[in-house]
Structure formats: structure tokens, C-alpha cells
Design a protein around this motif. Structure first.
Motif, short mmCIF file in Angstrom:
data_model
loop_
_atom_site.label_atom_id
_atom_site.label_comp_id
_atom_site.label_asym_id
_atom_site.label_seq_id
_atom_site.Cartn_x
_atom_site.Cartn_y
_atom_site.Cartn_z
N LEU A 271 0.85 -1.19 0.00
CA LEU A 271 0.00 0.00 0.00
C LEU A 271 0.89 1.23 0.00
CD1 LEU A 271 -3.03 0.73 0.05
CD2 LEU A 271 -2.80 1.06 2.51
N THR A 272 0.83 1.99 -1.09
CA THR A 272 1.78 3.09 -1.31
C THR A 272 1.15 4.46 -1.07
OG1 THR A 272 1.20 3.10 -3.66
CG2 THR A 272 3.05 1.71 -2.99
N SER A 273 0.06 4.54 -0.35
CA SER A 273 -0.73 5.76 -0.20
C SER A 273 0.07 6.95 0.30
CB SER A 273 -1.88 5.52 0.76
OG SER A 273 -2.65 4.41 0.38
N LEU A 274 -0.41 8.14 -0.07
CA LEU A 274 0.17 9.39 0.41
C LEU A 274 -0.49 9.84 1.70
CD1 LEU A 274 0.32 11.28 -3.01
CD2 LEU A 274 2.20 10.14 -1.82
N TRP A 275 -1.75 9.50 1.91
CA TRP A 275 -2.45 9.77 3.17
C TRP A 275 -3.58 8.77 3.33
CZ3 TRP A 275 -3.52 12.70 -1.18
CH2 TRP A 275 -4.86 12.82 -1.56
N GLU A 276 -3.95 8.51 4.59
CA GLU A 276 -5.02 7.58 4.92
C GLU A 276 -5.65 7.99 6.24
OE1 GLU A 276 -6.33 5.15 3.28
OE2 GLU A 276 -4.85 4.51 1.77
N GLY A 277 -6.78 7.37 6.58
CA GLY A 277 -7.32 7.44 7.92
C GLY A 277 -6.83 6.19 8.64
N MET A 278 -7.47 5.06 8.36
CA MET A 278 -6.95 3.74 8.69
C MET A 278 -7.53 2.82 7.62
SD MET A 278 -7.34 1.21 12.00
CE MET A 278 -5.96 1.77 13.01
N PRO A 279 -6.72 2.42 6.62
CA PRO A 279 -7.24 1.72 5.44
C PRO A 279 -7.80 0.34 5.75
CG PRO A 279 -4.85 1.77 5.42
CD PRO A 279 -5.28 2.65 6.56
N ILE A 280 -9.07 0.15 5.41
CA ILE A 280 -9.73 -1.13 5.64
C ILE A 280 -9.11 -2.21 4.76
CG2 ILE A 280 -11.92 -2.36 5.34
CD1 ILE A 280 -13.32 0.13 6.39
N ALA A 281 -8.70 -1.85 3.55
CA ALA A 281 -8.07 -2.84 2.66
C ALA A 281 -6.82 -3.43 3.29
CB ALA A 281 -7.74 -2.21 1.31
N LEU A 282 -6.07 -2.61 4.01
CA LEU A 282 -4.86 -3.08 4.68
C LEU A 282 -5.22 -4.02 5.84
CD1 LEU A 282 -1.83 -3.09 5.23
CD2 LEU A 282 -2.09 -0.89 6.41
N ILE A 283 -6.24 -3.68 6.59
CA ILE A 283 -6.70 -4.57 7.66
C ILE A 283 -7.14 -5.90 7.09
CG2 ILE A 283 -8.41 -4.89 9.48
CD1 ILE A 283 -8.46 -1.85 9.83
N GLU A 284 -7.87 -5.86 5.97
CA GLU A 284 -8.32 -7.10 5.33
C GLU A 284 -7.14 -7.95 4.89
OE1 GLU A 284 -12.64 -5.88 3.41
OE2 GLU A 284 -10.83 -5.43 2.28
N ALA A 285 -6.12 -7.32 4.32
CA ALA A 285 -4.95 -8.06 3.87
C ALA A 285 -4.23 -8.71 5.04
CB ALA A 285 -3.99 -7.13 3.11
N GLN A 286 -4.11 -7.99 6.15
CA GLN A 286 -3.46 -8.56 7.33
C GLN A 286 -4.29 -9.73 7.89
OE1 GLN A 286 -0.50 -6.20 9.47
NE2 GLN A 286 -0.09 -7.06 7.44
#
Length: 386
Positions: A271-286
Motif C-alpha cells: 500500500l503506497t498511499s500518500l495519506w489515509e485514515g486507517m485503510p480497511i483494505a490493509l486490515i483485510e490483507a493482514q
């Protein structure tokens, strides 16, 4: 205690949609009267699909809220105020900047500001695709709106720290971390480590996600037995400008249930984002057991434990080097993936998410007496009664 809860959002797609599906459906199943007021944008699913996704007890009302600020807001504000007044809810929960701006002004006029919550899902003043002058303007607006009343609910510890420092009145700022329904995640693919390595990401192809970074990594690291996949899609101009189709596969939009099955067949999440809140896609991947390589920004650093469940990268070169390291080391992938899954299941479950909101809503309804900001985590609790 049965409550009437009205959620208001201009955006009903992507992470905001997943957030509201988990929260509103849980509230409806618990017996609350739940209403969602939203607009229809290009990334909003059809009404038929929304009806399938939401619990049948969740009622939806559609009003026209434009993303951009303009004269149309002079019409939208009184319309929303009339709708809020007609619903006469116990709790009014606004999501994302635009709906929350119009909604909090309307709530102040109606005298219901003490029953208002605002979930930013990533503050506008933290965006990297706007000028410093516009960022300052957004910050000024957020400060003004926060002064009107209501309670901010951030989705990560990092986001709360920014809010407390920049907006003040930290007693009206809490954290309820993003979550996913963990029952949707099966055990990881047993063939991981014995086949081609698949590096993936997920989300909308937008400037925020810095898709050119993922394309560059794919172009440098792609070779036999290494595949790169982007689960999602975007506007045609963004795709053509930032996605290198020779280096990676762009799947187009896929259902959440299918995405979670696809994640279980991948090996590394980037995930190469420049800004986020708390990315749900990242939580799903983990939760799917994927080690992650992510940019070291707000939100990402609240999900990934550096060196344990993945890597936090400070720049483009580190993003590439950490990705290469995981591609080349199957034992490291398996070890980090197992740690990521275990960590996600302990911290990001839907039950904790729902119970945290039950507690926060109850505090709001009981008034300021004895109120303490709610901060939810297995690893730190700040200002909350134990």
C-alpha cells in the motif's frame, strides 16, 4: 437500550461503505432503528446492490450532496436540516468532510449539537493533492466546525493525535479503530511459498493511493514467477496515466466477498498511499495473512508492526526494497503473514468495533458528566474508564 441512529454521508463507496455496512448492520441486528442518509456518486453502488448489502431493517434516504463546495450547498443545507429534523433521532452520526460540514451546521441550527458524532475517515487538511493554502483553509473550517459542538471519532491513534493537536478540545475527540468482519476470512492458501509469488494491492486508482509507486515497483520487480495485481479500478484518465498494464494486472471492481478470497491466494500486500485514515483494505490483507509493505503515514503505521507483520517504508526506494525482500524470502513471508493474521484477529474484530460504539453513544446520551474520550486498542487505553 433501543436507539434511533441516523448516519449521514455524502460518499457511500469504498472504505466508508465497508465501515457503514459493519456498523449499521450490527446496530440493526441489535434492535436499533437505523437510517442512512446519503447521495449517489459515480462510485456508489446501485440502489439494488445497496439493498442487498444492508440489513433490510436499515432504511436509506437519498439526497443530493455534491462533493465540491459551491452554491448548491445553499440548497443542500436546508434540505438536510429538514430531513434531520423529521427523523428526530437520538444520535446523528456524520461521515466524511462534506456531509459533516453541512450536517454540523444544520445540527447547530436545530439545537441538536450535543447528539452529533463526526467520523472524518481521513481529514481533508491532510491531503497531499491540494495546495498549502487550501490545506490551511480546510483546517480553519474543521476548527470552526469543531467549535460548534459535537464529538469527533477518529479511526486511528495517529489521526486522533493530529486532531487533538490541531483542533483542540481533545475531550471531544475519541478513537474507535476501523475493523472488519473476521468471520469472512478463511485460513490462508496452503500453497503459499510453493508457487509463483503474487504481490497485490486494493482500492480505487486515485492520487491518494499513489498508483505510480505501485507501477514502478511492479516494473522493477516483475520477472518469471512474480505477478503484480491491483484489485480495483478508477477513472480512465487516472488508469491510463498511472497504471502500467505491462507490469501489473488491473482487475476492475470486484465484490468484497470475492476480494477476500482473492487476498488469501496472494503473498504480499503493498500500500503506497500518500495519506489515509486507517485503510480497511490493509486490515483485510493482514487478516488474510499477508505481510504488508506500506508507506509510513497516518493510519498505515497503526495497522502494521514494522518488522513483525510487515514493513513501514519512508520513501519509494524502501517500498521497493522491502517488497523485494519479501518476494525473495518465503520463510519471512510465512512468518510475517502468520503474525499479521494473529494480530488482526486480536485487534480489528467487528464485535469490538460495535461494542466501542455502544459505549461511546451511551456516553454521548448521558451527557458530559463523567465523560472520558474513548480510545480502543488492546495495546493502549487513554482516558477511558476501566
Amino acid at each position: 437500550m433501543r436507539q434511533k441512529i441516523v448516519h449521514v454521508t455524502e460518499a457511500l463507496g469504498g472504505g466508508v461503505l465497508q465501515y457503514l455496512l459493519l456498523l449499521a448492520n450490527s446496530q440493526a441486528r441489535a434492535g436499533d432503528d437505523v437510517v442512512i442518509i446519503h447521495s449517489m456518486r459515480s462510485d456508489t453502488p446501485s440502489s439494488e446492490r445497496l439493498d442487498r448489502l444492508f440489513d433490510p431493517r436499515v432504511r436509506r434516504r437519498v439526497i443530493d450532496m455534491k462533493t465540491a463546495v459551491g452554491l448548491h450547498d445553499l440548497w443542500t443545507a436546508p434540505v438536510l436540516a429538514m430531513v434531520l429534523r423529521s427523523e428526530n433521532a437520538d444520535i446523528f452520526h456524520f461521515h466524511s468532510s462534506k456531509a459533516a460540514a453541512i450536517g454540523r451546521i444544520s445540527a447547530k441550527i436545530l439545537g441538536i449539537g450535543d447528539r452529533v458524532l463526526y467520523s472524518p475517515h481521513g481529514f481533508s487538511f491532510l491531503k497531499k493533492d491540494i495546495s498549502p493554502r487550501k490545506a490551511k483553509a480546510y483546517l480553519f473550517i474543521e476548527r470552526f466546525l469543531h467549535a460548534l459542538g459535537g464529538h469527533i471519532v477518529t479511526c486511528s491513534k495517529s489521526e486522533r493525535l493530529y486532531a487533538s493537536r490541531l483542533l483542540g478540545r481533545s475531550d471531544r475527540i475519541s478513537v474507535v479503530e476501523n475493523a472488519v468482519e473476521l468471520t469472512d476470512f478463511s485460513e490462508s492458501d496452503a500453497t503459499r511459498g510453493r508457487r509463483a509469488v503474487t504481490v497485490c494491492t486494493a482500492g480505487r486508482v486515485t492520487y491518494q493511493k499513489a498508483p505510480w509507486r505501485f507501477s514502478r515497483i511492479a516494473k522493477r520487480a516483475k520477472r518469471d514467477a512474480v505477478d503484480f495485481v491491483w484489485f480495483g479500478d478508477g477513472e480512465s484518465t487516472a488508469v491510463s496515466e498511472w497504471i502500467d498494464r505491462d507490469a501489473l494486472e488491473l482487475t476492475g471492481w470486484i465484490e468484497s466477498s470475492r476480494l477476500r478470497k482473492q487476498l488469501a491466494e496472494c503473498d504480499v500486500f503493498v500500500l503506497t498511499s500518500l495519506w489515509e485514515g486507517m485503510p480497511i483494505a490493509l486490515i483485510e490483507a493482514q487478516a488474510a495473512g499477508l505481510p504488508a509493505v506500506v508507506s509510513r503515514i497516518v493510519g498505515n503505521r497503526d495497522v502494521v508492526i514494522h518488522g513483525v507483520t510487515g514493513f513501514l517504508a519512508n520513501n519509494d526506494e524502501e517500498l521497493f526494497l522491502y517488497t523485494e525482500r519479501l518476494i525473495n524470502d518465503s520463510a519471512l513471508r510465512m512468518r510475517m503473514g502468520a503474525a499479521a493474521r494473529e494480530f488482526a484477529f486480536r485487534r480489528f474484530g467487528g464485535h469490538k468495533f460495535f461494542s466501542s460504539y455502544v459505549r461511546l453513544y451511551r456516553q454521548l446520551l448521558n451527557g458530559p458528566q463523567g465523560h472520558h474520550p474513548v480510545v480502543v486498542s488492546d495495546y493502549w487505553i487513554e482516558g477511558a474508564k476501566k
